[in-house]
Each structure stands twice: as structure tokens, then as C-alpha cells.
Design a protein around this motif. Structure first.
Motif: not given
Length: 55
Positions: A31-33, A37
Motif C-alpha cells: 500500500d504505497w499510499t 502518508t
């Protein structure tokens, strides 16, 4: 001279570790998001500490 050798070995080891991490991350579903973050909040914390002198 011995410092140069130690630093060179440390750089090579760090490079190999980064390559290994990159290859593992390429294979996995990440999950690169969420990671971006987290990195953003950490960078913001360092920036605010630098600007305000608190923390």
C-alpha cells in the motif's frame, strides 16, 4: 586509509540491502499510499521541529 575501507564496506552493504528491499517490495502487494502518508508525516514533524525549535 582504514576509515575509507570501513566506509566503503558500509556503503556496499547498504546498497545491497536497498536492492534486496526493492526487489522484495516489487514482488509484494504494498500500500504505497499508506507508506507515503507515513513518510510525509515524519518529514513534516522534522520540518516543524526545525522551524519552531520545539519537539
Amino acid at each position: 586509509m582504514i576509515r575509507f575501507v570501513i566506509v566503503a564496506v558500509a556503503i556496499v552493504i547498504a546498497w545491497l540491502l536497498l536492492l534486496r528491499i526493492f526487489r522484495l517490495a516489487k514482488k509484494a502487494q504494498v500500500d504505497w499510499t499508506g507508506i507515503a502518508t507515513i513518510v510525509g508525516f515524519i518529514a513534516l514533524a522534522f520540518y516543524l521541529r526545525h522551524v519552531t525549535g520545539m519537539g
